[in-house]
Write a protein that holds these residues in place. Structure first.
Motif, PDB file in Angstrom:
ATOM      1  N   VAL A   1      41.359  35.878  37.237  1.00 19.17           N
ATOM      2  CA  VAL A   1      41.268  35.786  38.696  1.00 19.17           C
ATOM      3  C   VAL A   1      42.487  36.431  39.338  1.00 19.17           C
ATOM      4  CG1 VAL A   1      41.266  34.204  40.653  1.00 19.17           C
ATOM      5  CG2 VAL A   1      39.812  33.736  38.685  1.00 19.17           C
ATOM      6  N   VAL A   2      43.677  36.155  38.781  1.00 16.20           N
ATOM      7  CA  VAL A   2      44.912  36.750  39.305  1.00 16.20           C
ATOM      8  C   VAL A   2      44.842  38.274  39.232  1.00 16.20           C
ATOM      9  CG1 VAL A   2      47.383  37.021  38.898  1.00 16.20           C
ATOM     10  CG2 VAL A   2      46.352  34.754  38.779  1.00 16.20           C
ATOM     11  N   VAL A   3      44.356  38.789  38.106  1.00 17.87           N
ATOM     12  CA  VAL A   3      44.248  40.245  37.925  1.00 17.87           C
ATOM     13  C   VAL A   3      43.274  40.843  38.929  1.00 17.87           C
ATOM     14  CG1 VAL A   3      43.367  42.034  36.375  1.00 17.87           C
ATOM     15  CG2 VAL A   3      44.933  40.298  35.506  1.00 17.87           C
ATOM     16  N   VAL A   4      42.105  40.242  39.062  1.00 19.86           N
ATOM     17  CA  VAL A   4      41.081  40.778  39.972  1.00 19.86           C
ATOM     18  C   VAL A   4      41.559  40.734  41.418  1.00 19.86           C
ATOM     19  CG1 VAL A   4      38.764  40.403  40.899  1.00 19.86           C
ATOM     20  CG2 VAL A   4      39.155  40.254  38.433  1.00 19.86           C
ATOM     21  N   VAL A   5      42.170  39.617  41.824  1.00 14.56           N
ATOM     22  CA  VAL A   5      42.656  39.489  43.197  1.00 14.56           C
ATOM     23  C   VAL A   5      43.786  40.487  43.452  1.00 14.56           C
ATOM     24  CG1 VAL A   5      43.863  37.962  44.811  1.00 14.56           C
ATOM     25  CG2 VAL A   5      41.965  37.080  43.439  1.00 14.56           C
ATOM     26  N   SER A   6      44.716  40.595  42.516  1.00 14.81           N
ATOM     27  CA  SER A   6      45.842  41.530  42.678  1.00 14.81           C
ATOM     28  C   SER A   6      45.358  42.963  42.739  1.00 14.81           C
ATOM     29  CB  SER A   6      46.827  41.361  41.519  1.00 14.81           C
ATOM     30  OG  SER A   6      47.334  40.055  41.459  1.00 14.81           O
ATOM     31  N   LEU A   7      44.433  43.299  41.860  1.00 11.31           N
ATOM     32  CA  LEU A   7      43.893  44.657  41.839  1.00 11.31           C
ATOM     33  C   LEU A   7      43.138  44.971  43.119  1.00 11.31           C
ATOM     34  CD1 LEU A   7      43.375  47.281  40.312  1.00 11.31           C
ATOM     35  CD2 LEU A   7      41.507  46.154  39.099  1.00 11.31           C
ATOM     36  N   SER A   8      42.349  44.012  43.600  1.00 16.11           N
ATOM     37  CA  SER A   8      41.590  44.210  44.835  1.00 16.11           C
ATOM     38  C   SER A   8      42.524  44.375  46.030  1.00 16.11           C
ATOM     39  CB  SER A   8      40.640  43.025  45.068  1.00 16.11           C
ATOM     40  OG  SER A   8      39.726  42.877  44.003  1.00 16.11           O
ATOM     41  N   LEU A   9      43.561  43.548  46.100  1.00 17.11           N
ATOM     42  CA  LEU A   9      44.520  43.652  47.194  1.00 17.11           C
ATOM     43  C   LEU A   9      45.273  44.975  47.144  1.00 17.11           C
ATOM     44  CD1 LEU A   9      46.027  40.038  47.309  1.00 17.11           C
ATOM     45  CD2 LEU A   9      44.551  41.106  49.011  1.00 17.11           C
ATOM     46  N   PHE A  10      45.665  45.371  45.950  1.00 20.92           N
ATOM     47  CA  PHE A  10      46.400  46.623  45.794  1.00 20.92           C
ATOM     48  C   PHE A  10      45.585  47.815  46.298  1.00 20.92           C
ATOM     49  CE2 PHE A  10      46.780  50.316  42.856  1.00 20.92           C
ATOM     50  CZ  PHE A  10      47.950  50.850  43.376  1.00 20.92           C
ATOM     51  N   LEU A  11      44.332  47.921  45.850  1.00 24.86           N
ATOM     52  CA  LEU A  11      43.511  49.063  46.234  1.00 24.86           C
ATOM     53  C   LEU A  11      43.109  49.001  47.704  1.00 24.86           C
ATOM     54  CD1 LEU A  11      41.229  49.317  43.056  1.00 24.86           C
ATOM     55  CD2 LEU A  11      43.130  50.812  43.694  1.00 24.86           C
ATOM     56  N   THR A  12      42.851  47.784  48.196  1.00 27.41           N
ATOM     57  CA  THR A  12      42.434  47.637  49.596  1.00 27.41           C
ATOM     58  C   THR A  12      43.581  47.951  50.551  1.00 27.41           C
ATOM     59  OG1 THR A  12      40.829  45.929  48.978  1.00 27.41           O
ATOM     60  CG2 THR A  12      41.463  46.067  51.299  1.00 27.41           C
TER      61      THR A  12
ATOM     62  N   VAL B   1      41.801  46.660  32.641  1.00 27.44           N
ATOM     63  CA  VAL B   1      42.543  46.578  31.380  1.00 27.44           C
ATOM     64  C   VAL B   1      44.027  46.841  31.621  1.00 27.44           C
ATOM     65  CG1 VAL B   1      42.858  47.628  29.094  1.00 27.44           C
ATOM     66  CG2 VAL B   1      40.556  47.191  29.961  1.00 27.44           C
ATOM     67  N   LEU B   2      44.330  47.824  32.456  1.00 29.26           N
ATOM     68  CA  LEU B   2      45.729  48.158  32.753  1.00 29.26           C
ATOM     69  C   LEU B   2      46.452  46.984  33.395  1.00 29.26           C
ATOM     70  CD1 LEU B   2      47.975  50.300  32.823  1.00 29.26           C
ATOM     71  CD2 LEU B   2      47.106  51.017  35.056  1.00 29.26           C
ATOM     72  N   PHE B   3      45.835  46.349  34.379  1.00 27.99           N
ATOM     73  CA  PHE B   3      46.464  45.222  35.059  1.00 27.99           C
ATOM     74  C   PHE B   3      46.556  44.006  34.135  1.00 27.99           C
ATOM     75  CE2 PHE B   3      46.666  47.666  38.705  1.00 27.99           C
ATOM     76  CZ  PHE B   3      47.118  46.959  39.820  1.00 27.99           C
ATOM     77  N   CYS B   4      45.533  43.784  33.308  1.00 25.94           N
ATOM     78  CA  CYS B   4      45.586  42.674  32.347  1.00 25.94           C
ATOM     79  C   CYS B   4      46.738  42.872  31.371  1.00 25.94           C
ATOM     80  CB  CYS B   4      44.273  42.565  31.582  1.00 25.94           C
ATOM     81  SG  CYS B   4      42.912  41.834  32.499  1.00 25.94           S
ATOM     82  N   ASN B   5      46.865  44.097  30.869  1.00 26.00           N
ATOM     83  CA  ASN B   5      47.960  44.396  29.942  1.00 26.00           C
ATOM     84  C   ASN B   5      49.315  44.245  30.624  1.00 26.00           C
ATOM     85  OD1 ASN B   5      45.959  45.020  28.133  1.00 26.00           O
ATOM     86  ND2 ASN B   5      46.289  47.220  28.172  1.00 26.00           N
ATOM     87  N   GLY B   6      49.398  44.719  31.868  1.00 24.23           N
ATOM     88  CA  GLY B   6      50.656  44.640  32.600  1.00 24.23           C
ATOM     89  C   GLY B   6      51.059  43.215  32.910  1.00 24.23           C
ATOM     90  N   PHE B   7      50.128  42.424  33.436  1.00 19.52           N
ATOM     91  CA  PHE B   7      50.434  41.028  33.748  1.00 19.52           C
ATOM     92  C   PHE B   7      50.766  40.246  32.486  1.00 19.52           C
ATOM     93  CE2 PHE B   7      48.473  41.626  37.961  1.00 19.52           C
ATOM     94  CZ  PHE B   7      49.326  40.860  38.728  1.00 19.52           C
ATOM     95  N   GLY B   8      50.174  40.641  31.364  1.00  8.78           N
ATOM     96  CA  GLY B   8      50.428  39.944  30.104  1.00  8.78           C
ATOM     97  C   GLY B   8      51.859  40.042  29.635  1.00  8.78           C
TER      98      GLY B   8
END
Length: 250
Positions: free
Chosen positions: A34-45, A95-102
């Motif tokens: 959820v953190v990855v999806v929300v962060s990615l969505s906010l970043f692109l938006t 995958v990039l954001f999941c790897n990065g947040f990890g």
């Protein structure tokens, strides 16, 4: 205090939920997805919301990501593959954001779970199969028949079928294994630092060696985080290219 290097990969329920005897609890893995999806969505938006002619740094990163993935698809699958841009872009960025947040100390590495990487792979393979049959009908089976003399085809066709069937496992295992191995190594080195640092005397000075190694491994893990997202995305593009063009690209 003993440190368990594998403890960081344990999926733990945060909100227990049981329905009809099934455990569908909200876990730490789900939380970080959820953190990855929300962060990615906010970043692109937020990056492209104003659409400035002179882009900000965030907009430049978003546009660079878009162009990078589009170029990757065009290079491997041609213009016909650009219709799958949303799928490849989503997979790459996720995958990039999941790897990065990890790599954050408090985070859970989502891509260290084979269930996640296999699900992403299954999505790609199912898309490849549907695309192949939709575009070529039963002619999609020609993918398993290479351009070679008949005597050689007898041996190559079974190998092509086995190779195709092994793709879901190889693609998912590559990402899963790299994330698992890298984070385990970092945890092991951290254990050495703590053990030597608390031993006292000359051992405390020796703790500097694994600590320096951790810095180098962390830098390497950032590179691996990007490379594994790239490898996953470009292999997905190659598989889609084969479904679109069959042996035209061989």
């Amino acid at each position: 205090m003993a440190i368990n290097p594998m403890g960081q990969f344990e999926v733990k329920p945060l909100i227990p939920i049981h329905v009809g005897g099934y455990d569908i609890s909200f876990t730490n893995q789900a939380l970080w997805m959820v953190v990855v999806v929300v962060s990615l969505s906010l970043f692109l938006t937020l990056a492209v919301s104003k659409g400035r002619i002179v882009p900000t740094r965030m907009q430049s990163l978003a546009e660079l990501s878009y162009e990078f993935v589009a170029g990757m698809i065009n290079m491997t699958a041609g213009s016909a593959g650009l219709k799958y841009f949303p799928l490849i872009f989503t997979i790459f960025m996720f995958v990039l954001f999941c790897n990065g947040f990890g790599l954050l100390p408090i985070a859970f590495t989502v891509t260290s779970q084979i269930a996640i990487t296999f699900t992403l792979t299954a999505l790609v393979i199912v898309t490849v199969i549907i695309t192949g049959f939709f575009r070529h009908g039963l002619g999609f089976f020609k993918l398993f028949v290479p351009n070679a003399p008949l005597a050689i085809k007898i041996f190559l066709v079974p190998l092509e079928i086995i190779s195709f069937c092994a793709r879901p496992m190889s693609l998912s295992m590559r990402l899963f294994a790299n994330m698992l191995a890298g984070h385990t190594m970092l945890k092991v080195m951290a254990g050495f630092v703590i053990a030597l640092g608390t031993a006292g005397g000359a051992y405390t000075l020796l703790a500097a060696a694994p600590e320096a190694l951790i810095v180098g491994l962390t830098a390497l893990e950032f590179l691996v985080a990007f490379l594994q997202a790239y490898v996953f995305a470009i292999l997905s593009c190659i598989y889609l290219s084969e479904a679109l063009h069959l042996h035209d690209n061989h």
